[in-house]
Scaffold this active site. Structure first.
Site, PDB file in Angstrom:
ATOM      1  N   PHE B 139       5.133  -5.882  26.625  1.00  0.00           N
ATOM      2  CA  PHE B 139       6.591  -6.058  26.548  1.00  0.00           C
ATOM      3  C   PHE B 139       7.093  -5.569  25.181  1.00  0.00           C
ATOM      4  O   PHE B 139       8.113  -6.010  24.676  1.00  0.00           O
ATOM      5  CB  PHE B 139       6.972  -7.543  26.695  1.00  0.00           C
ATOM      6  N   CYS B 141       6.401  -1.961  23.783  1.00  0.00           N
ATOM      7  CA  CYS B 141       6.520  -0.539  23.485  1.00  0.00           C
ATOM      8  C   CYS B 141       7.989  -0.174  23.271  1.00  0.00           C
ATOM      9  O   CYS B 141       8.808  -0.367  24.168  1.00  0.00           O
ATOM     10  CB  CYS B 141       5.916   0.281  24.615  1.00  0.00           C
ATOM     11  N   THR B 207       4.735  -2.065  17.751  1.00  0.00           N
ATOM     12  CA  THR B 207       5.255  -1.168  16.711  1.00  0.00           C
ATOM     13  C   THR B 207       6.746  -1.388  16.455  1.00  0.00           C
ATOM     14  O   THR B 207       7.465  -1.921  17.294  1.00  0.00           O
ATOM     15  CB  THR B 207       5.017   0.293  17.086  1.00  0.00           C
ATOM     16  N   CYS B 348      -5.145  -3.876 -23.132  1.00  0.00           N
ATOM     17  CA  CYS B 348      -3.948  -3.030 -23.005  1.00  0.00           C
ATOM     18  C   CYS B 348      -4.274  -1.585 -23.381  1.00  0.00           C
ATOM     19  O   CYS B 348      -4.944  -1.332 -24.381  1.00  0.00           O
ATOM     20  CB  CYS B 348      -2.852  -3.576 -23.921  1.00  0.00           C
ATOM     21  N   CYS B 351       0.373   1.921 -22.025  1.00  0.00           N
ATOM     22  CA  CYS B 351       1.230   2.763 -21.175  1.00  0.00           C
ATOM     23  C   CYS B 351       2.688   2.321 -21.237  1.00  0.00           C
ATOM     24  O   CYS B 351       3.589   3.076 -20.920  1.00  0.00           O
ATOM     25  CB  CYS B 351       0.737   2.765 -19.734  1.00  0.00           C
ATOM     26  N   CYS B 358      10.239  -4.485 -17.417  1.00  0.00           N
ATOM     27  CA  CYS B 358      10.909  -5.744 -17.762  1.00  0.00           C
ATOM     28  C   CYS B 358      12.353  -5.481 -18.209  1.00  0.00           C
ATOM     29  O   CYS B 358      13.267  -6.218 -17.857  1.00  0.00           O
ATOM     30  CB  CYS B 358      10.144  -6.489 -18.843  1.00  0.00           C
ATOM     31  N   CYS B 430       8.315 -13.854 -13.421  1.00  0.00           N
ATOM     32  CA  CYS B 430       8.621 -13.181 -12.144  1.00  0.00           C
ATOM     33  C   CYS B 430       7.440 -12.403 -11.597  1.00  0.00           C
ATOM     34  O   CYS B 430       7.459 -11.971 -10.452  1.00  0.00           O
ATOM     35  CB  CYS B 430       9.826 -12.262 -12.306  1.00  0.00           C
ATOM     36  N   CYS B 437       1.349  -3.282 -14.208  1.00  0.00           N
ATOM     37  CA  CYS B 437       0.264  -2.978 -15.150  1.00  0.00           C
ATOM     38  C   CYS B 437      -0.895  -2.309 -14.412  1.00  0.00           C
ATOM     39  O   CYS B 437      -1.404  -2.846 -13.432  1.00  0.00           O
ATOM     40  CB  CYS B 437      -0.236  -4.252 -15.827  1.00  0.00           C
TER      41      CYS B 437
END
Lengths: 443, 472
Positions: B139, B141, B207, B348, B351, B358, B430, B437
């Site tokens: 039921f 597709c 799907t 670290c 980068c 942030c 957060c 990272c």
């Protein structure tokens, strides 16, 4: 694109000097570009003397914006294509990649830059003009090497007029005549300079500016003159036999094979000096058929000015190194050289001391001298009182201005012989300073 | 935890359908014919839901398209293929043959016929006579078949779902699973309808309606069928988070909860464990097999067994549904729980992605001021960039530069000036910096003691009257 400069590639040179860093294909470039972390305030950008925004141009490759990528490069470095091939990236951008601190291979920035630049030239090489305005203000450059090209291109893009006076028939300086062919083909150097010609920079070849009168004439016609004359011939060895046939200047040797004038090297070759030019000459001798190539240097590998990777490549190609060895005499007859008499030396404080009884002779058929270029003292000392320091033109680092307010300078005649990218940076910095002054003068 | 010496038991029983492991092939191209299914069972698959049978259809070419991401192929996958294009008798004959040769593996017939009671009765009988261990009602597709009143056209209407499930249950002797479509605002509504209709179990999700992309030269969306395209069904790794959420919704709803076969982006054993932790009885896989072949099941089983051994689980049921209680409505989360980002300087690499993330994407509490940078604290990213562009650099040349080689002592591999600093008082916890990272465990989120009792939004807004009331 056809080259405006008259130059034909020699197929034998092409065959003997294949690219040492083959280009990326599209998927290879995309995968590599996607590895880039896109660092903020990226160390690779800071390490590039021209401050190409590396993460930005790489991101554009990963996103299929190849024109944008090339223009990002060209905005910082008008010779971005040749720099992508000849820059010692290991000690510059790639050497600064943060991946070195994460046990990962650094991003292959040089090859990515080449990928973007190749695509740019393949697709017609159209540069976006920074201004369509034609402004009053004219500059002249003496010498058509990378520093002058960068200076002229930057000012022309800002609407000013720029002329370049070059004594040779082709532009590019060492980029065209002096870089090993497997790093940068003369045709690629010239293709890149076509772009600058199309910007409207006026190239005048066969013009040997020398003497106070010629300079005074330029001063009358132009607001500023940029000295991008580079360095002169390789220094003299100052030992007996220097005039023998078979003793050659490394830069002349490189120029002759690059221009196809002399492609035959046989027998045993000795190269004097251990800088990058010495390495280029030694590797070229190997490729041109020498049976045995030795580099002779009076110090050891810790003092040589060649980059480590250049040294390693040379050793891989079979070049041998003799340290703590000083030539004292070249022997032979009027037809050819047959050997080089040497002594072993050691350091005694700041000077060298010959080791008694260490005389020996290296049999050889050719000696290539690469012990460093001498400054163009004759020209510079007659250059309107422009101040020199140790034979180099003294400039303000931030502006490239010399002690004579009408003269700027950059490239090898200022830094004593550094990389192409340093010359481009010099030319660009000077152009930015000159542009500010031109605006003040002409409003 | 103590490792178990014995081999974990991977067998599962989903609504009465038993299989040697929880890895089933979903109804899709990998289960198109008997020859394929037998090779899949040889590779180690525990079950297979046959490519949906019904009245044979005609397909188009092309049929698939994908979303690649950063050089990784098929992060998301899309198809406009319909149900089986082979005659019903052939499919039934092959189901019988597979069952005869592979009695231990589960073979489930996926069914889709027009919405008539007799049609459903007939195909149920035919499938069970062929030896199917269970039935899955398609039921879900979302393309092509739905335009003909089947597939998701049924699954989007609770009444139809309940009715047709009821018809099937009138006839079926084997367990009946209803496969749910995600193309609906609340999947629980249809799940409840299926349960009311008598379903023994559910499969979710099918799907998701999608247009994966458009060719920028021809302006034709992919996949291109003679200059036109049609929306397809999206699946693959990209849909897993959506599937997990829907699985959780169904499993947490008493009116909908049934034995559930988890589907949606399952690519490896870890994905499978996640579905099982949210209460699924097994998982179904398609895209990963279309990408890499049946062989991937080896590591799915091996990885699962190793994980169970490490955790001390003997059976799948030991951990099935363990994460369900951990998913709550937002209003029940503790407002007094505080974590902050901590940068481990020695790891670290400089980068500065956390810094820019942030500043631009979070709360401006990571700074580049450890080395006393001239523009220091609260310098914006633009200020930092402008400053570094002013620096003149030169190619280092040993002969010329030996005098300049002396550098100040740096305590970490990365220069202090490039190691960002978290202002913990401002950090809201957060997670963003730790997510961007690139270095494992370089930024960790660590709990800060607030000395406050746990309090949820519901508790806070219900006022003093409800304080002290037992929170259920």
């Amino acid at each position: 694109m056809s080259t405006g400069n008259k130059y034909e590639e020699n197929p034998e040179v092409t065959a003997r000097f294949p690219d040492i860093h083959p280009p990326f294909d599209k998927s290879g470039a995309t995968i590599e570009a996607n590895r880039c972390l896109y660092c903020f305030d990226a160390p690779c950008t800071a390490a590039c003397p021209t401050h190409i925004d590396v993460p930005r141009f790489i991101k554009k490759i990963s996103q299929g914006n190849l024109r944008g990528s090339a223009l990002t490069i060209l905005d910082a470095n008008i010779l971005g294509a040749s720099c992508s091939r000849v820059c010692p990236v290991d000690v510059l951008c790639e050497g600064a990649c943060v991946y070195h601190r994460y046990n990962k291979q650094p991003i292959e920035i040089g090859r990515l830059q080449r990928f973007a630049m190749d695509a740019f030239y393949r697709n017609g090489a159209v540069l976006a003009a920074k201004t369509t305005e034609r402004r009053a203000g004219k500059v002249a450059c003496i010498g058509a090497g990378p520093a002058s090209l960068a200076f002229a291109a930057e000012l022309r893009q800002r609407g000013f007029s720029a002329a370049i006076f070059e004594r040779k028939p082709l532009p590019g300086g060492l980029n065209t005549y002096g870089v090993a062919e497997y790093k940068l083909r003369a045709s690629d150097s010239l293709r890149e300079i076509d772009l600058i010609r199309e910007l409207g920079v006026d190239f005048q070849f066969g013009r040997n500016i020398s003497g106070e009168a010629a300079l005074a004439a330029l001063e009358r016609e132009f607001d500023f003159i940029f000295l991008g004359v580079g360095l002169g011939k390789i220094r003299l060895l100052g030992i007996p036999g220097e005039e023998l046939p078979g003793v050659v200047d490394a830069l002349k040797f490189i120029e002759e094979y690059k221009t196809g004038r002399n492609l035959k090297v046989g027998g045993r070759v000795v190269v004097l000096g251990a800088g990058n030019t010495a390495i280029d000459a030694a590797r070229a001798a190997v490729r041109l058929g020498a049976q045995d190539v030795q580099i002779v240097y009076r110090r050891d590998e810790s003092s040589m000015s060649a980059f480590l990777f250049e040294y390693e490549h040379a050793r891989e190609e079979g070049v041998k190194f003799r340290w703590w060895t000083q030539p004292v005499k070249l022997v032979g007859d009027e037809k050819k050289i047959s050997g080089m008499e040497c002594m072993k030396v050691e350091m005694d404080g700041q000077s060298f001391r010959h080791l008694p009884g260490s005389h020996f002779t290296i049999p050889c058929d050719m000696v290539i001298s690469a012990i460093g270029q001498s400054p163009l003292l004759e020209f510079l000392q007659a250059c309107r009182g422009v101040k020199l320091e140790n034979g180099r033109v003294s400039v303000d680092r931030a502006t490239g201005q010399t002690s004579h307010a009408k003269y700027f300078a950059g490239g090898d005649c200022v830094n004593g012989g550094r990389e192409v990218v340093d010359a481009v940076a010099d030319g660009k910095r000077a152009a930015l300073a000159a542009a500010q002054l031109l605006e003040k003068i002409h409003g | 935890m103590v490792e178990r010496k014995t081999t974990p038991n991977l067998s599962v029983n989903l609504a009465g359908i038993v299989s040697p492991n929880p890895f089933w092939l979903a109804s899709a191209p990998p289960t198109n014919c008997g020859e394929q299914v037998m090779r899949a069972f040889d590779a180690g698959w525990g079950g297979a839901v046959w490519k949906t049978i019904g009245d044979p259809i005609v397909n188009v070419s092309s049929r698939y398209s994908s979303v690649d991401w950063n050089g990784q192929r098929m992060m998301g996958f899309n198809n406009i293929e319909l149900i089986t294009d082979r005659p019903l008798e052939v499919n039934l004959r092959e189901i019988a043959e597979v069952k005869k040769r592979y009695p231990k593996q589960a073979v489930i017939a996926s069914l889709m016929v027009e919405s008539k009671r007799e049609a459903w009765h007939t195909i149920v009988k035919q499938s069970e006579d062929a030896g199917a261990d269970g039935l899955e009602l398609n039921f879900g597709c979302p393309h092509g078949m739905s335009e003909r009143g089947m597939g998701s056209a049924v699954g989007q209407v609770p009444e139809y779902t309940e009715m047709i499930t009821g018809w099937v249950k009138e006839k079926a002797r084997t367990p009946v699973l209803v496969k749910l479509t995600p193309n609906i605002s609340d999947i629980r509504v249809v799940a409840r309808a299926a349960k009311r209709g008598g379903a023994d179990g559910l499969s979710a999700i099918n799907t998701i309606n999608s247009i994966t992309g458009i060719d920028l030269d021809t302006f034709v969306p992919r996949p291109n069928v003679d200059g036109k395209s049609s929306h397809g069904g999206y699946c693959g790794p990209a849909v897993k988070p959506i599937a997990l959420n829907m699985v959780q919704q169904v499993q947490s709803d008493p009116e909908a909860k049934l034995p559930l076969s988890g589907i949606g982006g399952v690519s490896d054993w870890r994905d499978a464990v996640e579905f099982l932790l949210l209460g699924c009885g097994n998982v179904q896989v398609c895209t990963a097999v279309m990408h890499y072949g049946y062989r991937i099941v080896e590591d799915m089983a091996d990885g699962l067994a190793n994980w169970m051994r490490e955790k001390g689980f003997a059976n799948i049921s030991d951990f099935q549904g363990l994460s369900l209680a951990r998913v709550q409505e937002w209003k029940h989360l503790n407002l007094n729980y505080k974590i902050v980002a901590r940068i481990h300087e020695e790891k670290c690499i400089g980068c500065e992605l956390c810094y820019t993330a942030c500043w631009d994407g979070a709360h401006q509490c990571i700074h580049l001021d450890r080395a006393g940078q001239s523009n220091g604290h609260h310098a914006t990213p633009a200020m930092h960039e402008a400053e570094s562009k002013q620096r003149i650099s030169m190619t280092p040349i040993p002969k010329l530069d030996h005098a300049t080689a002396s550098k100040g002592k740096e305590p970490y591999p990365t220069p202090l000036s490039r190691i960002p600093r978290v202002d913990e008082a401002e950090c809201v916890g957060c997670n963003l910096c730790s997510l961007v990272c690139p270095v494992e465990d370089c930024i960790t989120m660590e709990q800060v003691e607030t000395h406050l009792a746990s309090q949820s939004w519901e508790q806070r807004t219900s006022g003093a009257a409800t304080l002290g009331r037992k929170n259920d």
